[in-house]
Design a protein around this motif. Structure first.
Motif, short mmCIF file in Angstrom:
data_model
loop_
_atom_site.label_atom_id
_atom_site.label_comp_id
_atom_site.label_asym_id
_atom_site.label_seq_id
_atom_site.Cartn_x
_atom_site.Cartn_y
_atom_site.Cartn_z
N ALA A 38 0.83 -1.20 0.00
CA ALA A 38 0.00 0.00 0.00
C ALA A 38 0.87 1.25 0.00
O ALA A 38 0.58 2.23 -0.70
N THR A 68 2.46 1.78 -3.59
CA THR A 68 1.63 1.83 -4.78
C THR A 68 1.81 3.19 -5.45
O THR A 68 1.74 4.22 -4.76
N VAL A 99 0.29 7.24 -4.44
CA VAL A 99 -0.26 7.55 -3.13
C VAL A 99 0.40 8.81 -2.57
O VAL A 99 1.54 9.12 -2.91
N ILE A 139 -6.93 0.24 1.87
CA ILE A 139 -8.11 0.83 1.22
C ILE A 139 -7.83 2.27 0.83
O ILE A 139 -8.12 2.70 -0.28
N SER A 140 -7.16 3.04 1.73
CA SER A 140 -6.89 4.44 1.35
C SER A 140 -5.86 4.53 0.23
O SER A 140 -5.82 5.53 -0.48
N ALA A 141 -5.03 3.48 0.05
CA ALA A 141 -4.09 3.52 -1.07
C ALA A 141 -4.73 2.95 -2.33
O ALA A 141 -4.10 2.95 -3.39
N GLY A 142 -5.96 2.46 -2.22
CA GLY A 142 -6.64 1.94 -3.40
C GLY A 142 -6.32 0.50 -3.73
O GLY A 142 -6.63 0.03 -4.83
N CYS A 143 -5.69 -0.24 -2.80
CA CYS A 143 -5.39 -1.65 -3.06
C CYS A 143 -6.55 -2.51 -2.56
O CYS A 143 -6.43 -3.20 -1.54
N TYR A 144 -7.68 -2.45 -3.27
CA TYR A 144 -8.87 -3.13 -2.76
C TYR A 144 -8.72 -4.64 -2.78
O TYR A 144 -9.17 -5.33 -1.87
N THR A 145 -8.07 -5.18 -3.83
CA THR A 145 -7.89 -6.63 -3.91
C THR A 145 -7.18 -7.14 -2.66
O THR A 145 -7.60 -8.13 -2.06
#
Lengths: 101, 497
Positions: free
Chosen positions: B324, B327, B330, B417-423
């Protein structure tokens, strides 16, 4: 002067020999020697780079790698002796008590 | 090159203190005429060394404010390093306390045991301060060489020997892979310092990108071995199972903390330019590590093996935070929060994992220490306190609210989640659910109605009790008041940027 490519190819071949040896052999001593070959491949790389870059750090690194390899030999041979005392031979397939059932 | 003066050595004082105590402990072991006199002195020397190192970390005037780099930038004692070293000292103290009774029960000489344990802690500390790949390698090797001997410490026990063989061979193989990666890295950057690597990483192109990719793969193998990342995790269950119980407690925590500390510093200070190589690789490794660790743990009946697989899974969760943080795209804020979450996770993990392994040393049905689920059956009625402590550690490992394990998982998943790594976040949450089932199997066995075999009588002494109680209290405090530690972690991580 030997070009850098030749040194690196030599290092890579040496590394692969060690890698294949480690993955295919069953004698502790041979496995151990395979790792030593891999470490020497690293030293070849470091010294090759060091000479072509004109920077001594790589050679210093190689000396440290040699030193640590010597320390590993000390511990490794102690383990080898433990194996030999227990089973009378040093094959890794004799040691399979710890595994998933 | 400026001449080295005495003040330059100040930042090494904590490491030097612990190294000297290690040598004293070994000497005490060698000089003691009989077994009984050394057994009390050596652990005391170890504890004094580890505790004395703590104030010395702060005695360095710059340590907490201005990061200084000594020995031409090779060694740095910034807030991040100090934070990790505090944790490493705690690991050393707990490992010493849980070892005392074990070594007495096995009637082992203990001087060199504590000496090697302290040297392993020094190795961990060096990796936390390393700003040069040579020192990174040396730190990891000091750690490895000491732990090889510790794993095989019970010379007459074939299980201990077998785990030493496996650990030694695979670890030295992993070291060779790491070194090959480092040699390639040296080739493309023209220097061994993190600064040189960072400068080279900023403008990589064409063939050099390929070499960079290759070296990142080798580095992942070498560091991943210490952190038990899949597919370099295979040794862990075998080694933890066969190693003496107190060494397993150290091994499940120490090398992993060192590897994650080194990975964070390496990624932030040396290899930000290599993020496009690291991130996809570590994403896959993280998902595999969590999933394989948890799935294989489901079918284990040996608690030591189960805890080993669980420690593999936890390495996967920690890796989520690291992915995260790096990524692409961010913000700096999200990045430092993700890394602080990883540091917080390391702290929580230390107490719950060492506690869980430690409990096994307080139960001795028959002539061996507890290892299987059967050994723990019905413990709740016979040894209510030990069972309650183990329950706290298990709840924390599951991630139940009010324990450190919950807050740690919460911070890591929310940073993903805040970094956008939902998987990754979804994979982590699913895994946490799967993991709950096998931890519950231990908890159910504890409070099972039918009695197990053997009589689980107390095997632990006062020092083991202190270590276990302190770990349980730390877990509850971290779970209920996480703010202070998280704030410290955040500050320490900010010192890296």
């Amino acid at each position: 002067m030997v070009p850098l490519t030749h040194v690196l190819v030599f290092g890579a071949v040496l590394f692969l020999i060690g890698l294949v040896g480690f993955l295919s052999r069953r004698n502790f001593l041979t496995l151990f020697m395979s790792v030593e070959i891999m470490l020497n491949a690293v030293n070849v790389n470091l010294i090759g780079f060091s000479r072509s870059l004109g920077d001594t750090a790589g050679q210093v690194f190689a000396v440290f790698v040699i030193t640590v390899a010597a320390a590993e030999v000390a511990v490794g041979l102690a383990i080898l002796i433990l194996m030999y005392r227990s089973r009378g031979r040093v094959l890794v397939q004799d040691w399979r008590a710890l595994r998933d059932n | 090159m400026e001449a080295m003066t005495l003040p330059d050595l100040r930042e090494l004082i904590p490491e030097a203190t612990i190294s000297i105590s290690a040598l004293i402990a070994i000497l005490v072991g060698a000089l003691a005429r009989n077994y009984s006199s050394a057994r009390r002195i050596a652990p005391a020397v170890a504890l004094i060394g580890l505790v004395a190192a703590v104030p010395l970390m702060f005695a360095v005037p710059h340590a907490t404010t201005v990061p200084t780099a000594r020995f031409e930038g090779v060694f740095v004692a910034d807030a991040f390093a100090v934070c990790l070293k505090l944790l490493f000292s705690a690991v050393g103290v707990i490992a010493t306390l849980v070892s005392v009774n074990f070594l007495e029960a096995e009637r082992q000489a203990n001087g060199e045991y504590y000496g090697l344990l302290l040297l392993a802690v020094v190795g961990m500390m060096l990796t936390a301060s390393a700003r040069d790949v040579v020192l990174l390698f040396l730190g990891l090797e000091v750690l490895s060489l000491s732990t090889y001997v510790l794993v095989g410490y019970l010379r007459k026990d074939p299980h201990s020997t077998e785990s030493a063989i496996k650990y030694f061979l695979l670890s030295s193989f992993a070291t060779a892979l790491l070194l090959y990666g480092l040699s390639l890295l040296y080739g493309i950057s023209g220097g061994t310092s993190y600064a040189a690597i960072r400068a080279a990483g900023a403008h990589l192109s064409g063939d050099l990108r390929l070499v960079a990719m290759l070296s990142v793969v080798f580095l992942t193998a070498g560091i991943g071995f210490k952190a038990t990342l899949v597919p370099f995790h295979m040794y862990a269950p075998d080694v933890y199972q066969g190693a003496p119980g107190c060494v397993a407690a150290f091994l499940a925590v120490g090398p992993k903390l060192a590897a994650f500390g080194a990975l964070i510093r390496l990624l932030v200070e040396a290899m930000p330019g290599f993020a496009s190589e690291w991130v996809p690789l570590l994403t896959v490794v993280s998902i595999l590590t969590m999933t394989i660790g948890n799935l294989v743990a489901l079918s284990q009946s040996n608690v030591k093996r189960m805890l080993a697989y669980s420690s593999i899974a936890h390495a996967g969760y920690m890796l989520i935070g690291i992915v995260a943080a790096f990524t692409p795209g961010v913000t700096a804020d999200v990045r430092s929060q993700a890394l602080a979450a990883v540091v917080y996770y390391l702290v929580a993990y230390t107490f719950m994992k060492m506690g869980a392994f430690g409990i096994l040393l307080s139960i001795k049905p028959g002539d061996r220490f507890a290892e299987t689920l059967d050994d723990l059956r019905g413990l709740g009625r016979r040894r209510p306190l030990a069972a309650a402590l183990l329950l706290v550690f298990l709840l924390s490992l599951i991630g139940i609210p009010l324990t450190a394990g919950f807050t740690a998982k919460f911070y890591v998943f929310s940073s993903a989640i805040s970094a956008g790594c939902y998987t990754l976040a979804i994979a982590g949450i699913l895994n946490a659910v799967v993991a709950a089932t096998y931890y519950s199997r231990i908890a159910i066995a504890l409070y099972a109605v039918e009695p197990g075999r053997g009589e689980p009588y107390a095997a632990g002494g006062i020092s083991l009790k202190v270590a276990l109680a302190a770990s349980a209290i730390a877990i509850l405090l971290l779970g209920i008041f996480p703010g202070r530690v998280l704030e410290t972690a955040l500050q320490s991580v900010r010192s890296l940027f």
